[in-house]
Design a protein around this motif. Structure first.
Motif, PDB file in Angstrom:
ATOM      1  N   ILE A  11       0.842  -1.184   0.000  1.00  0.00           N
ATOM      2  CA  ILE A  11       0.000   0.000   0.000  1.00  0.00           C
ATOM      3  C   ILE A  11       0.885   1.245   0.000  1.00  0.00           C
ATOM      4  O   ILE A  11       2.051   1.182   0.382  1.00  0.00           O
ATOM      5  CB  ILE A  11      -0.951   0.029   1.223  1.00  0.00           C
ATOM      6  N   ALA A  12       0.331   2.360  -0.435  1.00  0.00           N
ATOM      7  CA  ALA A  12       1.032   3.641  -0.328  1.00  0.00           C
ATOM      8  C   ALA A  12       0.777   4.159   1.082  1.00  0.00           C
ATOM      9  O   ALA A  12      -0.365   4.213   1.540  1.00  0.00           O
ATOM     10  CB  ALA A  12       0.501   4.615  -1.371  1.00  0.00           C
ATOM     11  N   TYR A  13       1.850   4.517   1.786  1.00  0.00           N
ATOM     12  CA  TYR A  13       1.745   4.896   3.196  1.00  0.00           C
ATOM     13  C   TYR A  13       2.917   5.812   3.534  1.00  0.00           C
ATOM     14  O   TYR A  13       4.041   5.540   3.119  1.00  0.00           O
ATOM     15  CB  TYR A  13       1.816   3.612   4.044  1.00  0.00           C
ATOM     16  N   PRO A  14       2.681   6.882   4.285  1.00  0.00           N
ATOM     17  CA  PRO A  14       3.784   7.778   4.652  1.00  0.00           C
ATOM     18  C   PRO A  14       4.605   7.183   5.798  1.00  0.00           C
ATOM     19  O   PRO A  14       4.478   7.577   6.956  1.00  0.00           O
ATOM     20  CB  PRO A  14       3.073   9.071   5.057  1.00  0.00           C
ATOM     21  N   TYR A  15       5.425   6.217   5.462  1.00  0.00           N
ATOM     22  CA  TYR A  15       6.209   5.481   6.466  1.00  0.00           C
ATOM     23  C   TYR A  15       7.045   6.444   7.304  1.00  0.00           C
ATOM     24  O   TYR A  15       7.696   7.344   6.781  1.00  0.00           O
ATOM     25  CB  TYR A  15       7.117   4.458   5.772  1.00  0.00           C
ATOM     26  N   PHE A  16       7.017   6.241   8.601  1.00  0.00           N
ATOM     27  CA  PHE A  16       7.723   7.089   9.557  1.00  0.00           C
ATOM     28  C   PHE A  16       8.934   6.310  10.065  1.00  0.00           C
ATOM     29  O   PHE A  16       8.814   5.402  10.876  1.00  0.00           O
ATOM     30  CB  PHE A  16       6.766   7.452  10.695  1.00  0.00           C
ATOM     31  N   GLU A  25      11.197  14.433  14.514  1.00  0.00           N
ATOM     32  CA  GLU A  25      10.153  14.619  13.513  1.00  0.00           C
ATOM     33  C   GLU A  25       8.899  13.874  13.966  1.00  0.00           C
ATOM     34  O   GLU A  25       8.964  12.963  14.793  1.00  0.00           O
ATOM     35  CB  GLU A  25      10.632  14.119  12.147  1.00  0.00           C
ATOM     36  N   THR A  26       7.761  14.242  13.396  1.00  0.00           N
ATOM     37  CA  THR A  26       6.498  13.633  13.823  1.00  0.00           C
ATOM     38  C   THR A  26       5.716  12.983  12.688  1.00  0.00           C
ATOM     39  O   THR A  26       4.688  12.366  12.939  1.00  0.00           O
ATOM     40  CB  THR A  26       5.596  14.682  14.495  1.00  0.00           C
ATOM     41  N   GLU A  27       6.189  13.105  11.466  1.00  0.00           N
ATOM     42  CA  GLU A  27       5.481  12.574  10.305  1.00  0.00           C
ATOM     43  C   GLU A  27       6.456  11.938   9.318  1.00  0.00           C
ATOM     44  O   GLU A  27       7.600  12.374   9.225  1.00  0.00           O
ATOM     45  CB  GLU A  27       4.755  13.702   9.555  1.00  0.00           C
ATOM     46  N   GLY A  28       5.966  10.966   8.573  1.00  0.00           N
ATOM     47  CA  GLY A  28       6.733  10.452   7.457  1.00  0.00           C
ATOM     48  C   GLY A  28       6.812  11.539   6.392  1.00  0.00           C
ATOM     49  O   GLY A  28       5.878  12.318   6.222  1.00  0.00           O
ATOM     50  N   ARG A  29       7.920  11.610   5.691  1.00  0.00           N
ATOM     51  CA  ARG A  29       8.121  12.700   4.734  1.00  0.00           C
ATOM     52  C   ARG A  29       7.399  12.492   3.408  1.00  0.00           C
ATOM     53  O   ARG A  29       7.077  13.459   2.721  1.00  0.00           O
ATOM     54  CB  ARG A  29       9.614  12.887   4.468  1.00  0.00           C
ATOM     55  N   LYS A  30       7.207  11.239   3.030  1.00  0.00           N
ATOM     56  CA  LYS A  30       6.536  10.988   1.746  1.00  0.00           C
ATOM     57  C   LYS A  30       5.833   9.645   1.795  1.00  0.00           C
ATOM     58  O   LYS A  30       6.191   8.752   2.569  1.00  0.00           O
ATOM     59  CB  LYS A  30       7.537  11.009   0.592  1.00  0.00           C
ATOM     60  N   VAL A  55       9.301  -0.313   2.058  1.00  0.00           N
ATOM     61  CA  VAL A  55       9.974  -0.809   0.860  1.00  0.00           C
ATOM     62  C   VAL A  55      10.753   0.378   0.314  1.00  0.00           C
ATOM     63  O   VAL A  55      10.201   1.467   0.134  1.00  0.00           O
ATOM     64  CB  VAL A  55       8.966  -1.331  -0.184  1.00  0.00           C
ATOM     65  N   THR A  56      12.038   0.180   0.085  1.00  0.00           N
ATOM     66  CA  THR A  56      12.891   1.289  -0.339  1.00  0.00           C
ATOM     67  C   THR A  56      13.757   0.904  -1.530  1.00  0.00           C
ATOM     68  O   THR A  56      14.062  -0.274  -1.730  1.00  0.00           O
ATOM     69  CB  THR A  56      13.787   1.758   0.841  1.00  0.00           C
TER      70      THR A  56
END
Length: 140
Positions: A11-16, A25-30, A55-56
């Motif tokens: 899935i697309a997810y803003p991985y932190f 930081e408090t959020e995944g960047r993308k 996944v990178t």
């Protein structure tokens, strides 16, 4: 949310990342492709608890634990537009699908790894969790 999550779905997810958390930081960047490694619907409250692996396309550093994604699995997972990718298994994000700020109820699944490849990922994730267990909870 009536969506069903299955191990191996991408899935697309803003991985932190853990390093982002460590730097305040408090959020995944993308938003990035993320593998559902565990999806458990609680009998008590009906909520879906998720363990998600990044996944990178960036090769892992020598002190990290990752699994190289074979070309066949990349195609199954909807990752055929990248040259090479890895599933990071030494840290994970924990989220509850129905309460998540980051999961859209009608968002499409990008693809899904095969059962055999997911068994390899799950076994390696279990081993890595016992050693490092970097969990980043998205529940605030």
């Amino acid at each position: 949310m009536s969506r069903e999550f299955l191990p191996g779905q991408i899935i697309a997810y803003p991985y932190f990342w853990a390093w982002q958390n460590d730097h305040g930081e408090t959020e995944g960047r993308k938003s990035r492709p993320t593998c559902v490694v565990v999806a458990v619907r609680s009998a008590k409250d009906g909520l879906t608890h998720l363990a998600l692996l990044a996944v990178t396309t960036k090769p892992p550093l020598s002190d990290r634990m990752a699994i190289d994604v074979p070309d066949t699995e990349a195609r199954r997972a909807g990752l055929s537009d990248v040259k090479r990718s890895w599933v990071m298994i030494d840290e994970y994000n924990y989220d509850i699908a129905e309460r998540s700020w980051y999961i859209e109820p009608d968002e499409n699944v990008l693809g899904r790894f095969s059962k055999a490849f997911m068994m390899k990922i799950a076994a390696s994730f279990g081993e890595a969790s016992r050693k490092t267990g970097r969990r980043i909870s998205r529940l605030d």
